[in-house]
Scaffold this motif. Structure first.
Motif, PDB file in Angstrom:
ATOM      1  N   ALA A 182       0.828  -1.208   0.000  1.00 19.65           N
ATOM      2  CA  ALA A 182       0.000   0.000   0.000  1.00 19.65           C
ATOM      3  C   ALA A 182       0.861   1.256   0.000  1.00 19.65           C
ATOM      4  CB  ALA A 182      -0.920   0.008   1.225  1.00 19.65           C
ATOM      5  N   ASN A 183       2.157   1.047   0.238  1.00 16.23           N
ATOM      6  CA  ASN A 183       3.048   2.201   0.474  1.00 16.23           C
ATOM      7  C   ASN A 183       4.246   2.199  -0.482  1.00 16.23           C
ATOM      8  OD1 ASN A 183       3.611   4.568   2.040  1.00 16.23           O
ATOM      9  ND2 ASN A 183       5.261   3.436   3.072  1.00 16.23           N
ATOM     10  N   LEU A 200     -10.569  -4.961  -3.993  1.00 12.72           N
ATOM     11  CA  LEU A 200      -9.185  -4.686  -3.591  1.00 12.72           C
ATOM     12  C   LEU A 200      -8.306  -5.866  -3.988  1.00 12.72           C
ATOM     13  CD1 LEU A 200      -9.663  -3.404   0.101  1.00 12.72           C
ATOM     14  CD2 LEU A 200      -9.388  -2.010  -1.963  1.00 12.72           C
ATOM     15  N   PRO A 201      -7.037  -5.627  -4.267  1.00 11.22           N
ATOM     16  CA  PRO A 201      -6.116  -6.747  -4.438  1.00 11.22           C
ATOM     17  C   PRO A 201      -5.998  -7.491  -3.114  1.00 11.22           C
ATOM     18  CG  PRO A 201      -5.054  -4.654  -5.011  1.00 11.22           C
ATOM     19  CD  PRO A 201      -6.358  -4.326  -4.374  1.00 11.22           C
ATOM     20  N   ASN A 250      -5.449  -1.626   0.108  1.00 10.20           N
ATOM     21  CA  ASN A 250      -5.987  -0.458  -0.588  1.00 10.20           C
ATOM     22  C   ASN A 250      -4.820   0.488  -0.808  1.00 10.20           C
ATOM     23  OD1 ASN A 250      -7.366   1.692  -1.605  1.00 10.20           O
ATOM     24  ND2 ASN A 250      -9.102   1.501  -0.188  1.00 10.20           N
ATOM     25  N   PRO A 251      -4.256   0.479  -2.028  1.00 16.09           N
ATOM     26  CA  PRO A 251      -3.026   1.230  -2.276  1.00 16.09           C
ATOM     27  C   PRO A 251      -3.142   2.688  -1.830  1.00 16.09           C
ATOM     28  CG  PRO A 251      -3.548  -0.171  -4.141  1.00 16.09           C
ATOM     29  CD  PRO A 251      -4.725  -0.232  -3.220  1.00 16.09           C
ATOM     30  N   TYR A 289      -0.641   7.226 -11.387  1.00 14.74           N
ATOM     31  CA  TYR A 289      -2.037   7.080 -11.012  1.00 14.74           C
ATOM     32  C   TYR A 289      -2.653   5.833 -11.583  1.00 14.74           C
ATOM     33  CZ  TYR A 289      -4.588  10.838  -8.723  1.00 14.74           C
ATOM     34  OH  TYR A 289      -5.157  11.659  -7.808  1.00 14.74           O
ATOM     35  N   SER A 290      -2.339   4.705 -11.041  1.00 11.85           N
ATOM     36  CA  SER A 290      -3.139   3.556 -11.413  1.00 11.85           C
ATOM     37  C   SER A 290      -3.962   3.221 -10.181  1.00 11.85           C
ATOM     38  CB  SER A 290      -2.261   2.373 -11.823  1.00 11.85           C
ATOM     39  OG  SER A 290      -1.882   1.631 -10.689  1.00 11.85           O
ATOM     40  N   ILE A 291      -4.805   2.211 -10.275  1.00 11.03           N
ATOM     41  CA  ILE A 291      -5.573   1.861  -9.084  1.00 11.03           C
ATOM     42  C   ILE A 291      -4.697   1.158  -8.063  1.00 11.03           C
ATOM     43  CG2 ILE A 291      -7.795   1.797 -10.258  1.00 11.03           C
ATOM     44  CD1 ILE A 291      -7.526  -1.241 -10.386  1.00 11.03           C
TER      45      ILE A 291
END
Lengths: 304, 304, 304, 304
Positions: free
Chosen positions: A209-210, A252-253, A266-267, B301-303
């Motif tokens: 996410a980071n 979400l992935p 959630n990126p 900016y990708s998801i």
């Protein structure tokens, strides 16, 4: 709504629900886990923790470990990895052998068992002591050196792992395994046996996410491009033949394990882990999927 | 970087690139399109337009039409649709028949041809004049009533569409087609023949970036839940057996067509369409994929 | 034991047996046939006839017709035929489409539906009036000019034949059908609709027991090599996914149809036909198979 | 024509032919065999021997051994065997795993590798010393106690036998292997390593031409029904995905091995073995098949 308020509501909503589904029983250690266990832990990129229930209790992470081994392999060998394993979703169950026959021993993606075994082989080739290297990686990203293998689980997996023995021998018949079959499987059964809590999983997954780094750290574990790849693979292949349904319900992935754990990302916002042992017919935690669906619905925050 | 600056840079980067790949040639009208055509159009949720090249020129949208028919079918029949078509990615090529045999005639998802034919059947059942209903839907979301079918393309598709005739008859043998085979195919070949420009596609797809409504409008075409579903399906199934690669390179839900068009959605931000006729071996626009990869890389900016 | 004595014993043994299985019901004309019909007719190479029961009553020969069309195609185009259809048994059901996908549209053998459709296409290409040519061939080998098509059956087959429409379109998508889909299917549905009795079938099949010629005739319909080929194909492929079981129980080359008929050949000895409409789960006449097993056991005379 | 005259003619016809195809090379011992080796031996039910060339030289019988182990298993456990392995031809290559996935681990027939491994497991369960029991069986039917295993070949097979390790583990994952994987494979690799000459093979196979008994003997090794079964299985399944072609060219039940041997049976007449190491693309001896085709053509004596 505040994240903790959301989690509280999820806990309340499901508190009276009888978890449907069946606890994985192919090895005794998994069958023994009480089906009523339920916990959830979110870790956001500002370093805040939100949680409820059994979120500090360790359980068998099983296939969630594939995310860690893939990260380590990508870091070590780079894009050469994709010569030996694909990046496309498979329409087949996680332990299918058929696809390999059509594709000359190249597994469709690293999250079906065949692909994870190739990734394991890459690590066995790369490291002198691959098991120690995997633990060192986990210790570093979680800051907790007590995370380790459950030898009883590993031994049980080996005793019942005929399908995985079949897969790795089959891969080797195509030349897509470099090491001894036994060494690859020993590593693989150990990686699946790792015990972690929801809290530890959420902390470990924060790097996805980071942008590949831990919070408040200069140290980049994965490049931005590698993180994008990891998230794309979790998105399209993280739930076997339920990847589309998870994408749609949760958005979400993520990655699940038959121990009843699911971790999602959630990126730019958070990583979250949930644990409830009973599995739906596709082999994913039934309550875990429902809880994550509520999370993205209540927060209004999926990637879609 | 400003969106227009990004688009300008993409145009410049690819201006000297010989587009690799081959223009689709199975019907004469597609084969005639100059391979050098190249255009891109972005429409953001603040109503701004950014574009370059042949972005106002119409081309054959082909499989991109499956997004429109699915949206219409979801709107009309709701979740009953999922009894007749699945939501999971397929490891097989877009026009495979094999999967149906194992799954009793239920297509794996609505974006493989078999699934799109079931969706077409749903619309043929629902509307007295399904072709008019589809155009009305497109006219409403684009505000442009000149969008229509290309009858020459539709006739050519029919003349060469043996695989689709096979699919729809096969589906009917399983009871998963309600109408006459000819009526379903007539609708399907027409939907594929629709001509739209990048500009019109971007404007039409804004509803998937804007919670189901047009900009500055109260009118909800799809519910938030339906939009989530549409984006999840584009993400996991929009690129046939290259869905994983697109997810990884571009990181946005999208849909391609053999006419060389690709449309992608960044939820809450923009819809973007690109057009370049030469296709890569998987049947997706080679330059189109590369341009979208640059877009998400340059905008950060990708998801994922 | 005399052949007639053997047949009498078979009749007696099965006279009190309730035929298990179900009469084919996918078209009304087949469903109407009384399940108790039972007849058997043997014709030996000395010209003797042995029979019992309903051996003179005509029934729908269905897939048994594939033997006649294949014979005619072999006679007309020779070994070029094998460029378009294989000679190997298929592990799949008779109407499977999957195998074609792996083998680029070349059916595994001429007795699965896909293969029979290619054979039909060959005859449609070769003859100006293929239906008349097929009847002429049957009239000549049986000496009975009243054998013809059942137009009601043919029309019913067409009305329900979605799987066959799928197959022929699929074959055409691979370029393995030369004619119009409709023309090929019209011929195919007609060939399946032919009505013949056990007596007529035994007389027609005598050429496969007699080196390709009728008894007391100079006229060679097929060469010795072609007869060997026909018998080998009936042996390995004549009973769909029950070819091995038939080989083992009966030990003769043969061909069955869903009308409940089976014809078998003991080279240099006799041809024999049996009819009993109820089918076993694999789609072959249950009583017919049992009767033929008794025949080769009682006579001590299989090819093995 | 006298049998010896026929054999002489075959020898002469092929004496100047360069054997096409390639000698099996997956293990060193097979690769070392001179490709020019060529011998044929016929043994008729009157006890006469006819032969030419290298018919007394032993070679690795490989898959021909499956006929012996199946005979022994049928003798020992009877029809219960068919609960664990089928009797239908498979359209797949001999070492395919895909079919098992659709059929819940029941191999299609005993002559594909998966089926032979199940048969091996049956023998390992039945006998205290299965390897000794197999040799005892061979010593008895041939009268030659010098027939034995080639330990070097067995060790090489084991070293390269990943596909077979995969198959037996896969079978065990379905519960269709009772013993240790290692024990089953040890037996299987040994059975494949047996060395026999054409002469010995013809003598051993005479039981399939003589109703299950040796010549001039009261001792019945197999019942008439079991022999019928053996011959039917060789006929439909003895040549992997070339069973139909062999049936058609040769018209006799038979079994081949990658060592270049083929044995065939003309029931009530003779057993015949041929040896020529170079294999055609399907893995059967190219010259061997051609020689047997000439045999049945010149004698006018196939089962068809």
């Amino acid at each position: 709504m505040e994240y903790q308020t959301v989690l509280n509501q999820i806990q309340q909503e499901f508190s009276k629900v009888q978890p449907s589904g069946k606890v994985a029983s192919y090895i005794p250690e998994l069958a023994k886990v009480p089906p009523s266990k339920f916990g959830m832990h979110m870790y956001d990129i500002d370093g805040n923790n939100y949680h409820f229930g059994d979120s500090f209790e360790r359980f068998s992470i099983q296939s969630i470990s594939k995310v860690f081994t893939l990260s380590l392999a990508m870091k070590m060998v780079g894009d050469d990895l994709w010569n030996r394993v694909g990046v496309e979703p498979s329409g087949d169950p996680f332990n299918s052998l058929s696809q390999l026959e059509n594709d000359s021993g190249i597994p469709r993606n690293p999250y079906i068992n065949a692909g994870a075994l190739v990734v394991a082989d890459v690590l066995v080739s790369y490291f002198t002591n691959p098991k120690a290297a995997l633990l060192a990686f986990l210790h570093e990203i979680t800051g907790d050196t007590s995370i380790g293998f459950n030898e009883t689980v590993a031994a049980s997996e080996k005793a019942e792992g005929y399908r995985n023995f079949a897969l790795v021998n089959y891969l080797k018949s195509f030349g897509n395994i470099e090491n001894n079959v036994e060494d690859v499987l020993d590593f693989y059964f150990h990686q699946c046996s790792i015990s972690m809590s929801c809290r530890e999983l959420a902390q470990a997954f924060i790097i996805y996410a980071n942008h590949g780094t831990l919070l408040n750290s200069e140290r980049e574990f994965l490049t931005g491009r590698q993180v994008k790849r990891m998230n794309a693979l979790m998105q399209t292949c993280g739930f076997y033949d339920e990847a589309g349904e998870f994408s749609f319900e949760v958005g979400l992935p993520g990655k699940s394990g038959v121990g009843g754990g699911i971790v999602a990302v959630n990126p730019n916002h958070y990583a979250v882990a949930v644990w409830s042992p009973p599995l739906n017919p596709k082999g994913n935690s039934a309550l875990g999927m429902a809880a994550l669906e509520r999370l993205t619905t209540l927060t209004g925050y999926s990637i879609f």
